[in-house]
Each structure stands twice: as structure tokens, then as C-alpha cells.
Design an enzyme around this catalytic site. Structure first.
Site, PDB file in Angstrom:
ATOM      1  N   GLY A 229       0.772  -1.241   0.000  1.00  0.00           N
ATOM      2  CA  GLY A 229       0.000   0.000   0.000  1.00  0.00           C
ATOM      3  C   GLY A 229       0.800   1.286   0.000  1.00  0.00           C
ATOM      4  N   ASP A 230       2.136   1.206   0.127  1.00  0.00           N
ATOM      5  CA  ASP A 230       2.904   2.449   0.188  1.00  0.00           C
ATOM      6  C   ASP A 230       4.320   2.256  -0.345  1.00  0.00           C
ATOM      7  OD1 ASP A 230       3.372   5.120   0.684  1.00  0.00           O
ATOM      8  OD2 ASP A 230       3.696   4.883   2.841  1.00  0.00           O
ATOM      9  N   LEU A 231       4.437   1.637  -1.513  1.00  0.00           N
ATOM     10  CA  LEU A 231       5.763   1.428  -2.104  1.00  0.00           C
ATOM     11  C   LEU A 231       6.227   2.733  -2.745  1.00  0.00           C
ATOM     12  CD1 LEU A 231       5.416  -2.157  -3.624  1.00  0.00           C
ATOM     13  CD2 LEU A 231       6.718  -1.476  -1.593  1.00  0.00           C
TER      14      LEU A 231
END
Length: 377
Positions: A229-231
Site C-alpha cells: 500500500g505504500d511502495l
């Protein structure tokens, strides 16, 4: 960069322990003597890079860690933090460069502790994670090779979690109103006031409307999985595996920050990766095809998923920009860090809409298609 509990992007729950209190906490909870400690930037948790005296670091002899003090809001969801941490342990065992927790004196992966500041009896969940070496992608000149690797990593990570990760609390990753889940772009309407009245707001309103009309009705046709969800460009670390300065070959050496993990869809992960890789690139519209090619080497997208990609990337830009503007109003002292993405993000979102969906997709898909004839070394 992104975090926040459900539909509150950031509340006044960020820990503010002093360096002295943080060092004492490492000693008291984990039994390690701190020799050196410095703060690390964070959105709404508090992180410290910690070096401990080697003699007390156990059999492994590892001597650098990240002390992660979770904001008090998210600390009230121990099941969620537990499953995120177990996912990190699982991924590390599967060969991914993920941090793992150093156990507390009691043999636990985390501990609920009182803060030394703040009103009342504020409690924060505390973990000590292995420190991962490498340079954030934000600090390098990205090339096609590392963009492809990042796409491949994003798909491999989601696939491993979807197919092999089992945990009694895995259902806690169904975070219905979580503001950073890409399905929740329409929730931005309650924070859009932070943009004021300008051309940027008009584009974000257009993104939200198109998202409601064209993406939300298709969600049920997308393949579900667990998303990191937050690469983003600060959460992926790389090192160079070649001596060539002209054409460095990179490999991913670390994946950071699993606090935005939630159930989503494969296509969400590739859209998020594309958006954040655009931020640092001198050729932002060219990025998507390389990331997509890497992703599709592991998980080929369906026609429906490909058709939503432009609006999903735009939706992530909107999330990042709106929430950063909103949070900067709450925390003006943290504005510089919060607005990192905004520096170039607005320019890229405006360019995407000026060029138009059809032309942008054509560029992405043609670049990705070229990889079917030639895969990077």
C-alpha cells in the site's frame, strides 16, 4: 509517507518522545544499551535510527535498529500492528528484504508503553526493527532496470502475501474506511477544502468524479490480494550491484513501512508504485511502462485492470496531495516533510490530465509490450 487511521489522515496522536526517553525505552523494554540514536522522518509515527553496543546485541551481533513508536490512534489496534509485523517476518523468511522485529525482554514482537509527553495516560505501541542498509530510490537517478525491478517486486510481494500468508488476525487488514486504501479516493471530498479554490482543486474534483463513475463500479472485477500500500520512493531502498557509473545496475535492498497494509487489489499496488516512481523521474510519463512490465512479468493485468490504471494512478496523486495539504494545516512545523510529494506531484497530475488518458496509456502499454521481446538483464 502515507499513514493515518481509517478516515483521519493525521490526528494529534503523533508521539514526541525525547531522545533520552527513547534510549531509556530501548534499554528497559528490549534490554539493549544505546550508543547512538537519531530521529528519522515520519508521517505520523515517531522513528529513531538506533545503534546499540555490540556486546549486548545477542548472538547475531546486529547493532543497528529502527525504534518505531506508533501513533496513539493506531496503537489502539494491536491486532492490526501484530499482523503487519508478522507479514514482515513472513516476507523476510520468503527472501524479501524486509525488516524483522527484535523481541522484547518478555519475548514479544511489540510492547504497549506510556509516552513521556502528551495529555493523560497516552500509550504507544513500540517495536525495534532491524535496520536495512541501502539508499532510498528518492536519492538515485532511476533507470529502466530499477523501475522494472520495483514493478516485479510489487507483484511478487502481493502474490506471496495473497497465496501463502496466514494469520489468525489477517481479517484486521480489511480496513473499510482507511483513507489510504485506493478504493477510498471518494473520501477525499471531506478534506478537499485544504486546497483552497484553484486549478488544482478543480483537477482533484475531476479525478474523484471519474473515479466514482469508472473505477468504483469495476472493483468487483479486479483480483483481490493484500497490498503493501505504500511502495513509495522513500520506502524502497536499493544498492548498486555494478561498478559502472554510466549504467548502474540496482537491486532492492530494503522494503520499509508496512503500516498501510490492507486488503485491496493487485492493480492498486502497481498504480501506487507507478505514481511514486513518477515523482523523482525526469521523464514522469515514461515511468509507468517500465514498472508495469516488471509487474506483469509476475502478475499480468486483465483488460479491466489495465483500463483503470490511469485513474488509479491519478487517484493516488490526489490522495497524497490532498492529505498532505490537510495535514500541513494541522502540523505547520512538519510541512516541509509532508509536502515532499507535492513539490512535483501537482505538476505530474496536471500533465497527465493535459496529455489525456488515451495518450498516457498508449505510452505505458507500448513500453510494457516492448519487454515481451526483451527483458532487462
Amino acid at each position: 509517507m502515507s499513514s493515518g487511521n481509517d478516515c483521519r489522515p493525521q490526528t494529534t496522536t503523533k508521539p514526541a518522545l525525547s531522545e533520552k526517553a527513547a534510549a531509556e525505552l530501548v534499554d528497559r523494554v528490549f534490554g539493549l544499551k544505546v550508543s547512538w540514536l537519531r530521529p528519522l522522518p515520519s508521517y505520523d509515527d515517531q522513528n529513531f535510527h538506533v545503534r546499540v553496543l555490540r556486546s549486548s546485541a545477542g548472538a547475531e551481533g546486529a547493532d543497528e535498529y529502527v525504534l518505531k513508536i506508533t501513533n496513539s490512534e493506531d496503537s489502539q489496534e494491536p491486532e492490526l500492528i501484530q499482523v503487519q509485523t508478522q507479514a514482515m517476518i513472513f516476507l523476510s523468511a520468503e527472501g524479501f528484504p524486509s525488516a524483522t522485529p527484535y523481541l522484547t525482554k518478555d519475548g514479544d514482537i511489540m510492547s504497549l508503553e506510556s509516552g513521556d509527553t502528551g495529555p493523560g495516560n497516552t500509550k504507544y505501541m513500540v517495536r525495534l526493527l532491524t535496520y536495512l542498509p541501502g539508499t532510498p530510490v528518492a536519492k538515485i537517478a532511476t533507470n529502466a532496470q530499477i523501475l522494472y525491478e520495483i514493478g516485479k517486486l510489487a507483484a511478487s510481494l502481493d502474490k506471496a502475501l495473497a497465496e501463502k500468508f496466514h494469520h489468525p488476525s489477517v481479517k484486521s487488514l480489511h480496513r473499510g474506511q482507511f483513507i489510504w486504501n485506493l478504493a477510498n479516493v471518494p473520501l477525499l471530498e471531506q478534506y478537499i477544502y485544504a486546497l483552497g479554490q484553484n486549478k488544482y482543486r478543480a483537477v482533484v474534483e475531476q479525478v474523484i468524479e471519474q473515479f466514482k463513475g469508472k473505477v468504483i463500479p469495476k472493483l468487483s472485477s479486479f483480483r483481490a490480494c493484500i497490498n503493501h500500500g505504500d511502495l513509495n520512493d522513500h520506502n524502497i531502498l536499493v544498492d548498486s550491484s555494478s561498478a559502472s557509473l554510466e549504467d548502474p545496475q540496482y537491486r532492492v535492498s530494503g522494503i520499509l513501512d508496512f503500516s498501510d497494509m490492507s486488503y485491496g487489489y493487485y492493480v492498486f499496488e502497481v498504480a501506487i508504485a507507478i505514481m511514486y516512481m513518477m515523482i523523482e523521474s525526469p521523464d514522469p510519463l515514461g515511468v509507468g511502462g517500465h514498472v508495469l512490465a516488471g509487474f506483469e512479468s509476475v502478475v499480468p493485468l486483465t483488460a479491466e485492470e489495465r483500463g483503470a490504471l490511469f485513474l488509479l494512478v491519478s487517484g493516488r496523486f490526489a490522495q497524497s496531495l490532498v492529505i498532505a495539504a490537510h495535514t500541513a494545516l494541522l502540523y505547520p512545523e512538519n510541512k516541509e516533510y509532508l509536502m515532499i510529494t507535492a513539490k512535483t506531484g501537482w505538476k505530474h497530475l496536471m500533465t497527465m490530465f493535459e496529455v489525456g488518458q488515451e495518450a498516457v496509456e498508449k505510452k505505458w502499454f507500448e513500453t510494457a509490450q516492448a519487454y515481451t521481446h526483451h527483458t532487462p538483464a
